[in-house]
Design a protein around this motif. Sequence first.
Motif, mmCIF file in Angstrom:
data_model
loop_
_atom_site.group_PDB
_atom_site.id
_atom_site.type_symbol
_atom_site.label_atom_id
_atom_site.label_comp_id
_atom_site.label_asym_id
_atom_site.label_seq_id
_atom_site.Cartn_x
_atom_site.Cartn_y
_atom_site.Cartn_z
ATOM 1 N N ALA A 29 0.758 -0.977 0.159
ATOM 2 C CA ALA A 29 -0.051 0.106 -0.133
ATOM 3 C C ALA A 29 1.002 1.021 -0.043
ATOM 4 N N SER A 30 1.808 1.064 1.243
ATOM 5 C CA SER A 30 2.868 2.219 0.567
ATOM 6 C C SER A 30 3.678 2.717 -0.417
ATOM 7 N N VAL A 31 4.138 2.206 -1.354
ATOM 8 C CA VAL A 31 3.951 1.716 -2.745
ATOM 9 C C VAL A 31 3.730 2.132 -3.688
ATOM 10 N N GLN A 32 2.354 1.834 -3.640
ATOM 11 C CA GLN A 32 1.010 2.156 -4.589
ATOM 12 C C GLN A 32 1.116 3.643 -4.300
ATOM 13 N N VAL A 33 0.988 4.367 -2.943
ATOM 14 C CA VAL A 33 0.579 5.469 -2.869
ATOM 15 C C VAL A 33 1.984 5.873 -3.140
ATOM 16 N N THR A 38 4.314 10.579 -6.596
ATOM 17 C CA THR A 38 5.072 10.747 -7.732
ATOM 18 C C THR A 38 4.461 11.075 -8.867
ATOM 19 N N ALA A 39 3.927 10.408 -9.166
ATOM 20 C CA ALA A 39 3.506 10.476 -10.206
ATOM 21 C C ALA A 39 2.865 12.254 -10.866
ATOM 22 N N TRP A 40 1.726 11.873 -9.602
ATOM 23 C CA TRP A 40 0.854 12.801 -10.130
ATOM 24 C C TRP A 40 1.256 14.533 -10.179
ATOM 25 N N THR A 41 2.724 14.371 -9.270
ATOM 26 C CA THR A 41 3.354 15.248 -8.765
ATOM 27 C C THR A 41 3.845 15.934 -10.054
ATOM 28 N N ASP A 42 4.194 14.910 -10.930
ATOM 29 C CA ASP A 42 5.515 15.127 -11.596
ATOM 30 C C ASP A 42 4.620 16.152 -12.687
ATOM 31 N N LEU A 43 2.834 15.411 -13.037
ATOM 32 C CA LEU A 43 2.398 15.365 -13.982
ATOM 33 C C LEU A 43 1.642 17.089 -14.019
ATOM 34 N N ALA A 44 1.635 17.467 -12.474
ATOM 35 C CA ALA A 44 1.000 18.646 -12.183
ATOM 36 C C ALA A 44 2.038 19.552 -12.759
ATOM 37 N N ALA A 60 -6.252 10.574 -14.670
ATOM 38 C CA ALA A 60 -7.338 9.327 -13.618
ATOM 39 C C ALA A 60 -6.115 8.040 -14.336
ATOM 40 N N VAL A 61 -5.289 7.720 -15.894
ATOM 41 C CA VAL A 61 -4.653 6.605 -15.559
ATOM 42 C C VAL A 61 -3.759 6.527 -14.133
ATOM 43 N N ILE A 62 -3.308 7.531 -13.511
ATOM 44 C CA ILE A 62 -2.149 7.441 -12.148
ATOM 45 C C ILE A 62 -3.149 7.173 -11.492
ATOM 46 N N ALA A 63 -4.532 6.437 -11.357
ATOM 47 C CA ALA A 63 -5.325 6.417 -10.139
ATOM 48 C C ALA A 63 -5.449 4.647 -10.094
ATOM 49 N N VAL A 64 -5.072 4.268 -11.413
ATOM 50 C CA VAL A 64 -4.509 2.326 -11.380
ATOM 51 C C VAL A 64 -4.147 2.173 -10.553
ATOM 52 N N ASN A 65 -4.293 1.145 -10.067
ATOM 53 C CA ASN A 65 -3.003 0.166 -8.837
ATOM 54 C C ASN A 65 -1.544 0.134 -9.786
ATOM 55 N N PHE A 66 -0.463 -0.183 -9.188
ATOM 56 C CA PHE A 66 0.757 -0.115 -9.884
ATOM 57 C C PHE A 66 0.500 0.847 -11.390
ATOM 58 N N VAL A 67 -0.581 0.212 -12.004
ATOM 59 C CA VAL A 67 -0.416 0.019 -13.642
ATOM 60 C C VAL A 67 -0.454 1.110 -14.362
ATOM 61 N N GLY A 68 -0.915 2.399 -13.189
ATOM 62 C CA GLY A 68 -0.810 4.126 -13.880
ATOM 63 C C GLY A 68 0.083 4.741 -13.732
ATOM 64 N N PRO A 69 0.781 4.778 -12.719
ATOM 65 C CA PRO A 69 1.855 4.930 -12.464
ATOM 66 C C PRO A 69 3.013 5.190 -13.267
ATOM 67 N N VAL A 70 3.356 3.291 -13.555
ATOM 68 C CA VAL A 70 4.264 2.915 -13.964
ATOM 69 C C VAL A 70 4.472 3.052 -15.572
ATOM 70 N N TYR A 72 2.453 5.969 -16.922
ATOM 71 C CA TYR A 72 3.065 6.851 -16.787
ATOM 72 C C TYR A 72 4.577 7.222 -17.014
ATOM 73 N N PHE A 73 5.170 6.370 -16.826
ATOM 74 C CA PHE A 73 6.714 7.030 -16.186
ATOM 75 C C PHE A 73 7.559 6.558 -17.611
ATOM 76 N N THR A 74 6.674 5.052 -18.076
ATOM 77 C CA THR A 74 7.058 5.038 -18.972
ATOM 78 C C THR A 74 6.841 4.886 -20.709
ATOM 79 N N ARG A 75 5.101 5.637 -20.695
ATOM 80 C CA ARG A 75 4.712 6.058 -22.099
ATOM 81 C C ARG A 75 4.239 7.814 -21.884
#
Length: 79
Positions: A29-33, A38-44, A60-70, A72-75
Motif C-alpha cells: 500500500a505504501s509503494v502504491q501511494v 510521485t506521478a501526480w506531482t510530476d504530471l502537475a 485518471a490513468v495514474i489512479a489505476v493501482n501500480f499499473v497507472g503510475p508505471v 505514466y512514467f514509461t509512456r
Amino acid sequence: MTRTPDRSCRTKRWDELTDAQRTALLVLASVQVSLAVTAWTDLALRPAAQVNGRKAAWAAVIAVNFVGPVLYFTRGVRR
C-alpha cells in the motif's frame, strides 16, 4: 448433499491476518501511494508539451493501482 463453503475464497479481516501478511499489505500500500503521489506531482509540474496526450487522461490513468503510475512514467512522459 450439503456443500461446505470454500474457505480459500473468503476475505480475511485485518485481525485474521498474520503479522507477515499485515506487513506485506502495508508495504504494498505504501509503494502504491508513493508511486501515485510521485506521478501526480510530476504530471502537475510538467508542462503539457512534455506529456504524451492529455494531462487529464493521464491523471485518471495514474489512479489505476501500480499499473497507472508505471505507464505514466514509461509512456506518458516525453524524454
